[in-house]
Design an enzyme around this catalytic site. Structure first.
Site, PDB file in Angstrom:
ATOM      1  N   HIS A  46     -17.950   1.103  -2.571  1.00  0.00           N
ATOM      2  CA  HIS A  46     -16.756   0.392  -3.059  1.00  0.00           C
ATOM      3  C   HIS A  46     -16.768   0.162  -4.568  1.00  0.00           C
ATOM      4  O   HIS A  46     -15.767  -0.290  -5.127  1.00  0.00           O
ATOM      5  CB  HIS A  46     -16.614  -0.961  -2.362  1.00  0.00           C
ATOM      6  CG  HIS A  46     -16.279  -0.870  -0.909  1.00  0.00           C
ATOM      7  ND1 HIS A  46     -15.248  -0.096  -0.420  1.00  0.00           N
ATOM      8  CD2 HIS A  46     -16.863  -1.457   0.180  1.00  0.00           C
ATOM      9  CE1 HIS A  46     -15.193  -0.209   0.896  1.00  0.00           C
ATOM     10  NE2 HIS A  46     -16.172  -1.020   1.276  1.00  0.00           N
ATOM     11  N   ASP A  55     -18.328   5.595   6.937  1.00  0.00           N
ATOM     12  CA  ASP A  55     -18.212   4.144   6.988  1.00  0.00           C
ATOM     13  C   ASP A  55     -16.816   3.773   7.482  1.00  0.00           C
ATOM     14  O   ASP A  55     -15.845   4.506   7.257  1.00  0.00           O
ATOM     15  CB  ASP A  55     -18.439   3.575   5.583  1.00  0.00           C
ATOM     16  CG  ASP A  55     -18.598   2.064   5.550  1.00  0.00           C
ATOM     17  OD1 ASP A  55     -19.742   1.603   5.392  1.00  0.00           O
ATOM     18  OD2 ASP A  55     -17.578   1.355   5.655  1.00  0.00           O
ATOM     19  N   HIS A  57     -14.930   1.497   6.403  1.00  0.00           N
ATOM     20  CA  HIS A  57     -14.084   1.182   5.256  1.00  0.00           C
ATOM     21  C   HIS A  57     -13.991   2.384   4.329  1.00  0.00           C
ATOM     22  O   HIS A  57     -14.974   3.099   4.132  1.00  0.00           O
ATOM     23  CB  HIS A  57     -14.660  -0.011   4.476  1.00  0.00           C
ATOM     24  CG  HIS A  57     -14.847  -1.240   5.305  1.00  0.00           C
ATOM     25  ND1 HIS A  57     -16.041  -1.565   5.905  1.00  0.00           N
ATOM     26  CD2 HIS A  57     -13.970  -2.229   5.633  1.00  0.00           C
ATOM     27  CE1 HIS A  57     -15.903  -2.703   6.573  1.00  0.00           C
ATOM     28  NE2 HIS A  57     -14.666  -3.129   6.426  1.00  0.00           N
ATOM     29  N   ASP A 117     -20.663   0.733  10.428  1.00  0.00           N
ATOM     30  CA  ASP A 117     -19.784  -0.352  10.834  1.00  0.00           C
ATOM     31  C   ASP A 117     -18.544   0.099  11.599  1.00  0.00           C
ATOM     32  O   ASP A 117     -17.688  -0.731  11.938  1.00  0.00           O
ATOM     33  CB  ASP A 117     -19.385  -1.219   9.637  1.00  0.00           C
ATOM     34  CG  ASP A 117     -19.044  -0.414   8.393  1.00  0.00           C
ATOM     35  OD1 ASP A 117     -18.989   0.824   8.478  1.00  0.00           O
ATOM     36  OD2 ASP A 117     -18.851  -1.029   7.327  1.00  0.00           O
TER      37      ASP A 117
END
Length: 307
Positions: A122, A159, A161, A242
């Site tokens: 991120h 991931d 996200h 995740d």
């Protein structure tokens, strides 16, 4: 040939506030799950300043250095916090990726998994966010191009996200292919299919509740063919766990078997295009049992394929 496990005790010194999901225990969950595997243990070095500068401007790097507290925490945003040990941990996390690239490129190991924290996907060029400070995987990709003289590096991010930071750091470089599957809508709100960079970005947003079938179809129809057509000389993985059905921060329904499956398929692509060279880096995963199970499944495949 073998698989390297790259980590460092300094990554335990990045301490987040009580109740924060990106906690020290995550590293114990991963390392404990693979303690019996036949891996080459390597200490992550501190990243060199020149390698950070491949992805982030000096002013940003200096701002992160200056932000660290003398005690307690400093909050860069609502999710991203620095403790006394955060800077050293972040330098080890980025340095671990660089070290992994070196080991794989010179043939000391077939593959490497970088078990460090804080994560990185991120972190944008000039913004720390989403628990991340430096773009670890993007730095590793840029290092492989600049230091090892490669022409094509692929990054696959599974991931839950979207890796907005990685995309921000590579979307103008046609030598790097970035492919991401992720839940949408979800933090950070990026990763729409129309975000394609200079033709080197493949985003596959998946709805909440998407499980094995949707994930595998997305990989089979959109990600794997693009990686194969790109024919990378090195394959990097942003391994976030995740998307697992037990993870508390999202709503996808993957199982540990899906992690093993995607790892096998990515290793197939690496075998076909880049002599099996794979570097995988830990991103998310916040249910500790699911994180350990998924990390073990992922690293076990790398170890078995690297024999």
């Amino acid at each position: 040939m073998a698989t390297a496990l790259i980590t460092h005790d300094a990554c335990y010194d990045h301490v987040t506030p009580p109740g924060h999901p990106e906690q020290v225990a995550r590293l114990d969950a991963v390392l404990g799950a693979v303690k019996d595997l036949d891996l080459i243990r390597v200490k992550a070095p501190l990243v060199a300043e020149d390698d950070l500068l491949r992805a982030h401007p000096k002013a940003y790097i200096d701002s992160i250095k200056d932000a660290g507290p003398e005690n307690g925490w400093v909050s860069l945003d609502a999710d991203t916090h620095m403790s006394v040990g955060t800077l050293q941990a972040a330098y080890r996390a980025a340095g671990g990726g660089v070290r992994a690239v070196d080991l794989v490129m010179v043939g000391e190991v077939a593959s490497a998994f970088v078990a460090t924290r804080p994560p990185g996907h991120h972190a944008e060029r000039e913004t720390a966010m989403g628990f991340c400070f430096f773009g670890n995987t993007a730095i590793a990709a840029k290092y492989a191009l600049g230091h090892h003289g490669l022409d094509r590096v692929a990054i696959v991010d599974f991931d839950v996200h979207h890796g907005n930071g990685t995309q921000d750091l590579v979307e103008e470089d046609p030598r790097i292919l970035f492919c991401s599957t992720h839940q949408s809508p979800l933090y950070p709100g990026t990763g729409a299919a129309h975000e394609t960079g200079v033709g080197n970005v493949v985003n596959v947003p998946l709805p909440e509740g998407a499980g094995s079938d949707a994930f595998r179809t997305a990989m089979e129809t959109q990600v794997f063919p693009r990686v194969a057509a790109f024919s990378p000389q090195l394959l990097l993985i942003s391994a976030g766990f995740d998307a697992h059905e037990d993870d508390p921060l999202a709503g996808m329904k993957l199982r540990t078997a899906d992690v093993a499956w995607v790892t096998e398929r990515l290793c197939d692509l690496a075998d076909e295009h880049c002599a099996g060279r794979v570097v995988s880096m830990l991103e998310g995963g916040y249910d500790l049992q699911a994180l350990g199970d998924a990390a073990r499944a992922h690293i076990s495949v790398l170890e078995e394929r690297g024999r």
